[in-house]
Scaffold this active site. Structure first.
Site, PDB file in Angstrom:
ATOM      1  N   ASP A 266       0.847  -1.193   0.000  1.00 51.84           N
ATOM      2  CA  ASP A 266       0.000   0.000   0.000  1.00 51.84           C
ATOM      3  C   ASP A 266       0.885   1.246   0.000  1.00 51.84           C
ATOM      4  O   ASP A 266       2.050   1.205   0.415  1.00 51.84           O
ATOM      5  CB  ASP A 266      -0.951   0.005   1.197  1.00 51.84           C
TER       6      ASP A 266
ATOM      7  N   GLU B 217       0.005  -0.818   5.811  1.00 56.42           N
ATOM      8  CA  GLU B 217       1.031  -0.232   6.681  1.00 56.42           C
ATOM      9  C   GLU B 217       0.870   1.273   6.810  1.00 56.42           C
ATOM     10  O   GLU B 217       1.075   1.848   7.884  1.00 56.42           O
ATOM     11  CB  GLU B 217       2.421  -0.573   6.136  1.00 56.42           C
TER      12      GLU B 217
END
Length: 470
Positions: free
Chosen positions: A90, A153
């Site tokens: 991400d 994250e």
């Protein structure tokens, strides 16, 4: 460098073009957090990134698994114990002002440009290709190796808790999501509010209508504002003069604007990360220090402001508050990042980080003692324990040895106030990808990874995986 590392290095050179192509392929996926959808807990983009990484992994000959679009992984080898490499796919939003398309993964001057190239898609692909080199060479390993593809994250790492509830935790490993050489210590981190309800309110004179400032708890706030209602013109004039006198005497950036029936006081400081508040100047506390000089009467808002002006002030290490701690990894850091005050309530958002050889109780017990009898309470506590490995721990020593042998550079062990992805899993540390002296491109416009850097990472990570798994 021993024979295995030389073989891995040569194999990575052979895989160079495919490594670059795989990195471009994954960078082209816009994997920003999106609205949750059925089977896609973090939205379309992160799920697509996992799918793409697993496709690449399968093409490289690895066994793969998608853990419900929270985490994916590629696995190789046999054995009860498992080496894990935890990377995330991400990314933060791209923002404006890019020279090249942020999801184009275009190559210019031997650099791949795009969001996530260095944080953390490129390094994650480098680890995957490091494992590919081990596989192709048939190097003997006695543990399984799992390259884990995280997907949240940047927005809280909520995917890891789900993964650990539904699949196996690595025995030992690293995350390629910070700095070289090895981060052996990360401070404990707390984020919380301190709140006071106001029963005793002003009836005349100077009334605080509202105070606002800061954006997030873990940043030193650059701006804070207080809106005051003032009963008469003479009192208003005295406040304006007090602002000017305080500004000159203390050499601070305060300004005052007459808005008709009241005043707006603006405090300007210097922003900094919550991990290093001493590098900034706290606009909220600067404002509180001034407001504490005004006659606000026998009111709860006065007590609230005075308490923090007296017990925090412009300090960033908690000494006045009675929570100071220090060890080899540094001092406790104390940051007031946000403020929200109205006629009914005062609320400050705090980010306190404590040294790694201490516990949460070592900080919170004296903190609570300081609040006794004040009417101020703690709300919304989020706490993350420290990460600490002794410098002579086998994991630290192994990674340091690999770094030295592959790069020729002396290893430097790091202790930081920030928190890395390594905290999300036991027995992990952060290991690269940024070299000392490199520009920090994470979250920046025109983020890139140099192709030579990407290849070097694959060699380092391949050798590290081999050393941990052999």
């Amino acid at each position: 460098m021993d024979n295995a590392k030389e073989l891995i290095s040569k194999k990575i050179d052979e895989l160079r073009d495919r490594l670059v192509e795989a990195t471009q392929e994954i960078v082209r996926v816009k994997s920003v957090l999106g609205p949750a959808e059925p089977g896609k807990p973090f939205g379309e983009g992160p799920a697509k990134a996992i799918e793409t990484a697993l496709k690449i992994s399968e093409e490289l000959g690895f066994k793969t698994k998608n853990v419900d679009n929270y985490v994916g992984y590629a696995e190789y080898g046999e054995g009860k114990e498992m080496v894990g490499v935890l990377g995330h796919l991400d990314v933060v939003p791209e923002g404006d002002g890019w020279t090249y398309p942020p999801y184009g993964a275009e190559i210019h001057d031997d650099r791949i440009y795009g969001r996530g190239t260095i944080d953390d898609k490129g390094p994650t692909m480098a680890a995957l290709f490091g494992l590919k080199a081990i596989k192709e060479l048939g190097l003997p390993i006695s543990k399984r190796v799992r390259i884990l593809f995280g997907s949240n994250e940047e927005s809280g790492s909520n995917e890891i808790e789900y993964y650990l509830e539904h699949d196996e935790a690595p025995t030992i490993g690293f995350t390629p999501d910070a700095n070289f050489t090895v981060i052996y210590a990360e401070k404990g981190i707390t984020l919380f509010d301190v709140v006071m309800r106001f029963d005793k309110k002003p009836t005349s004179g100077i009334k605080i209508v509202k105070i606002t400032g800061g954006e997030v708890k873990n940043m030193v706030p650059r701006l804070a504002r207080a809106v005051l209602h003032v009963d008469d013109e003479s009192l208003k004039k005295s406040v304006i003069e007090a602002v000017e006198d305080y500004r000159k005497e203390k050499n601070v950036d305060l300004s005052c604007e007459d808005n008709g029936d009241g005043l707006t006081i603006v405090s300007t400081g210097v922003a900094a990360h919550g991990a290093t508040p001493e590098q900034g100047k706290n606009a909220i506390m600067q404002l509180f220090m001034f407001l504490d000089t005004l006659d606000l009467g026998d009111t709860d808002v006065k007590k609230f402001i005075h308490f923090f002006a007296e017990n925090v002030g412009m300090e960033t290490n908690g000494k006045k508050f009675g929570v100071y701690l220090k060890d080899e990894t540094g001092e406790l850091t104390f940051n007031i990042g946000t403020v929200s005050v109205d006629e009914n309530e005062g609320r400050l958002g705090l980010n306190i980080r404590y040294p790694v050889t201490y516990t949460y109780d070592d900080f919170i017990k004296p903190f609570n003692k300081k609040l006794e009898g004040t009417g101020i309470v703690i709300e919304n506590m989020v706490a993350q324990n420290p990460l600490y490995f002794p410098k002579d721990h086998p994991l630290i020593q192994t990674l340091s040895k690999v770094y030295h042998e592959v790069t020729g550079n002396e290893p430097v062990l790091l202790a930081i106030g920030g928190g890395t992805y390594a905290k999300e899993m036991k027995n992990m540390v952060a290991f690269g990808p940024n070299f000392p002296g490199q520009p920090e491109l994470d979250h920046q416009t025109d983020e890139y990874i140099a192709i030579d850097h990407l290849v070097q990472l694959a060699k380092i990570y391949g050798s590290a995986i081999y050393e941990l798994a052999k």
